[in-house]
Design a protein around this motif. Sequence first.
Motif, mmCIF file in Angstrom:
data_model
loop_
_atom_site.group_PDB
_atom_site.id
_atom_site.type_symbol
_atom_site.label_atom_id
_atom_site.label_comp_id
_atom_site.label_asym_id
_atom_site.label_seq_id
_atom_site.Cartn_x
_atom_site.Cartn_y
_atom_site.Cartn_z
ATOM 1 N N ALA A 80 0.853 -1.189 0.000
ATOM 2 C CA ALA A 80 0.000 0.000 0.000
ATOM 3 C C ALA A 80 0.891 1.242 0.000
ATOM 4 C CB ALA A 80 -0.898 0.003 1.230
ATOM 5 N N LEU A 81 0.351 2.317 -0.531
ATOM 6 C CA LEU A 81 1.057 3.593 -0.525
ATOM 7 C C LEU A 81 0.729 4.345 0.752
ATOM 8 C CD1 LEU A 81 0.382 4.653 -4.212
ATOM 9 C CD2 LEU A 81 2.485 3.675 -3.268
ATOM 10 N N MET A 82 1.764 4.873 1.387
ATOM 11 C CA MET A 82 1.577 5.655 2.604
ATOM 12 C C MET A 82 2.095 7.063 2.349
ATOM 13 S SD MET A 82 2.919 5.064 6.519
ATOM 14 C CE MET A 82 2.277 3.419 6.593
ATOM 15 N N ALA A 83 1.333 8.026 2.768
ATOM 16 C CA ALA A 83 1.732 9.425 2.576
ATOM 17 C C ALA A 83 3.120 9.653 3.165
ATOM 18 C CB ALA A 83 0.722 10.345 3.240
ATOM 19 N N GLY A 84 4.001 10.219 2.355
ATOM 20 C CA GLY A 84 5.341 10.546 2.823
ATOM 21 C C GLY A 84 6.344 9.409 2.757
ATOM 22 N N ALA A 85 5.891 8.187 2.490
ATOM 23 C CA ALA A 85 6.810 7.045 2.405
ATOM 24 C C ALA A 85 7.433 7.009 1.008
ATOM 25 C CB ALA A 85 6.072 5.747 2.697
ATOM 26 N N PRO A 86 8.734 6.749 0.927
ATOM 27 C CA PRO A 86 9.402 6.755 -0.372
ATOM 28 C C PRO A 86 9.017 5.580 -1.265
ATOM 29 C CG PRO A 86 10.918 6.077 1.351
ATOM 30 C CD PRO A 86 9.640 6.491 2.022
ATOM 31 N N GLU A 87 8.469 4.524 -0.663
ATOM 32 C CA GLU A 87 8.055 3.350 -1.435
ATOM 33 C C GLU A 87 6.867 2.694 -0.753
ATOM 34 O OE1 GLU A 87 11.247 0.137 0.263
ATOM 35 O OE2 GLU A 87 11.962 1.603 -1.198
ATOM 36 N N PRO A 88 6.152 1.823 -1.464
ATOM 37 C CA PRO A 88 5.002 1.156 -0.839
ATOM 38 C C PRO A 88 5.423 0.356 0.402
ATOM 39 C CG PRO A 88 4.998 0.817 -3.208
ATOM 40 C CD PRO A 88 6.316 1.446 -2.865
ATOM 41 N N VAL A 89 4.489 0.215 1.339
ATOM 42 C CA VAL A 89 4.735 -0.540 2.564
ATOM 43 C C VAL A 89 3.886 -1.812 2.558
ATOM 44 C CG1 VAL A 89 5.371 1.466 3.957
ATOM 45 C CG2 VAL A 89 2.988 0.768 3.824
ATOM 46 N N ARG A 90 4.361 -2.827 3.256
ATOM 47 C CA ARG A 90 3.655 -4.103 3.352
ATOM 48 C C ARG A 90 2.608 -3.994 4.453
ATOM 49 N NH1 ARG A 90 2.797 -8.068 0.238
ATOM 50 N NH2 ARG A 90 2.753 -10.119 1.132
ATOM 51 N N VAL A 91 1.357 -4.331 4.134
ATOM 52 C CA VAL A 91 0.258 -4.291 5.101
ATOM 53 C C VAL A 91 -0.516 -5.606 5.030
ATOM 54 C CG1 VAL A 91 0.060 -1.773 4.934
ATOM 55 C CG2 VAL A 91 -1.385 -3.219 3.494
ATOM 56 N N LEU A 92 -1.334 -5.854 6.016
ATOM 57 C CA LEU A 92 -2.206 -7.032 5.997
ATOM 58 C C LEU A 92 -3.314 -6.809 4.984
ATOM 59 C CD1 LEU A 92 -2.502 -7.668 9.840
ATOM 60 C CD2 LEU A 92 -0.986 -8.810 8.196
ATOM 61 N N SER A 93 -3.733 -7.863 4.323
ATOM 62 C CA SER A 93 -4.813 -7.725 3.345
ATOM 63 C C SER A 93 -6.097 -8.323 3.903
ATOM 64 C CB SER A 93 -4.435 -8.398 2.023
ATOM 65 O OG SER A 93 -4.188 -9.764 2.214
ATOM 66 N N GLY A 94 -7.205 -7.859 3.357
ATOM 67 C CA GLY A 94 -8.507 -8.375 3.760
ATOM 68 C C GLY A 94 -9.402 -7.292 4.318
ATOM 69 N N ALA A 95 -10.650 -7.682 4.556
ATOM 70 C CA ALA A 95 -11.626 -6.787 5.169
ATOM 71 C C ALA A 95 -11.296 -6.604 6.655
ATOM 72 C CB ALA A 95 -13.035 -7.356 4.999
ATOM 73 N N ARG A 96 -11.988 -5.706 7.288
ATOM 74 C CA ARG A 96 -11.715 -5.317 8.680
ATOM 75 C C ARG A 96 -11.496 -6.497 9.632
ATOM 76 N NH1 ARG A 96 -12.204 -1.121 12.044
ATOM 77 N NH2 ARG A 96 -12.997 -1.503 14.124
ATOM 78 N N ASN A 97 -12.423 -7.421 9.694
ATOM 79 C CA ASN A 97 -12.291 -8.533 10.643
ATOM 80 C C ASN A 97 -11.176 -9.490 10.270
ATOM 81 O OD1 ASN A 97 -14.154 -7.613 12.486
ATOM 82 N ND2 ASN A 97 -15.869 -8.664 11.506
ATOM 83 N N GLU A 98 -10.875 -9.612 8.978
ATOM 84 C CA GLU A 98 -9.742 -10.443 8.551
ATOM 85 C C GLU A 98 -8.433 -9.791 8.976
ATOM 86 O OE1 GLU A 98 -7.714 -13.684 6.592
ATOM 87 O OE2 GLU A 98 -9.572 -13.404 7.700
ATOM 88 N N VAL A 99 -8.324 -8.491 8.854
ATOM 89 C CA VAL A 99 -7.128 -7.776 9.308
ATOM 90 C C VAL A 99 -6.950 -7.984 10.808
ATOM 91 C CG1 VAL A 99 -6.123 -5.472 9.681
ATOM 92 C CG2 VAL A 99 -7.072 -6.088 7.448
ATOM 93 N N ARG A 100 -8.012 -7.888 11.561
ATOM 94 C CA ARG A 100 -7.931 -8.084 13.018
ATOM 95 C C ARG A 100 -7.501 -9.507 13.350
ATOM 96 N NH1 ARG A 100 -12.702 -7.550 15.674
ATOM 97 N NH2 ARG A 100 -11.705 -6.839 17.574
ATOM 98 N N ARG A 101 -8.064 -10.499 12.640
ATOM 99 C CA ARG A 101 -7.696 -11.898 12.875
ATOM 100 C C ARG A 101 -6.223 -12.140 12.530
ATOM 101 N NH1 ARG A 101 -6.558 -16.334 10.553
ATOM 102 N NH2 ARG A 101 -6.800 -15.579 8.433
ATOM 103 N N LEU A 102 -5.794 -11.614 11.390
ATOM 104 C CA LEU A 102 -4.394 -11.772 10.982
ATOM 105 C C LEU A 102 -3.453 -11.051 11.950
ATOM 106 C CD1 LEU A 102 -4.718 -11.350 7.111
ATOM 107 C CD2 LEU A 102 -4.132 -13.455 8.354
ATOM 108 N N ALA A 103 -3.872 -9.908 12.466
ATOM 109 C CA ALA A 103 -3.055 -9.178 13.434
ATOM 110 C C ALA A 103 -2.826 -10.013 14.690
ATOM 111 C CB ALA A 103 -3.711 -7.844 13.789
ATOM 112 N N VAL A 104 -3.863 -10.690 15.141
ATOM 113 C CA VAL A 104 -3.730 -11.555 16.319
ATOM 114 C C VAL A 104 -2.766 -12.696 16.025
ATOM 115 C CG1 VAL A 104 -4.956 -13.219 17.785
ATOM 116 C CG2 VAL A 104 -5.952 -10.960 17.338
#
Length: 179
Positions: free
Chosen positions: A140-164
Amino acid sequence: MTTAQLLIDELRSRNQTVAFCESLTAGLAAATLADVPGASDVLVGGLVTYSPELKTSLADVPAALIEREGVVSAAVAREMARGARRVCGTDWAVALTGVAGPDAQDGVPAGTVWIGLAGPKWTASSQAAELLDPECGQYALMAGAPEPVRVLSGARNEVRRLAVEAALIGALSGIREQS
């Protein structure tokens, strides 16, 4: 065997305890550990610090740090873990802070999650997407970041599950490395 069971077994074998400080997961990490029989041998409790104010008042995260780095940052994740370890009186503490989505928050893309781990000898932080298999993330692109950053993919609850899952994997790895 689940990651939660492996973490419980590892902590039990060391006669150590753990607590959580959770923002975007709002207690889901502690609940995931508590779902495993025998969790009470190692799980002391945790803090749900969804708001910046509670990160400061409950987990002792300096307000100036939050102002400077933002709540979704490596530094805040580390301080959340340090604070939870101190407040809960445990050997280890795991912190989760991030953006579950569906929208970005303060210029931080959904799926951005930082995991903090505080132990007897050190404190560290990692991006959740780096702790999981590549198919669990996206760029994903982040404001001010020189290159894309790696983030978790999925809808809200999938992101929460993957974060755990990332938090449990990170904790297990960190505890094993300490030996």
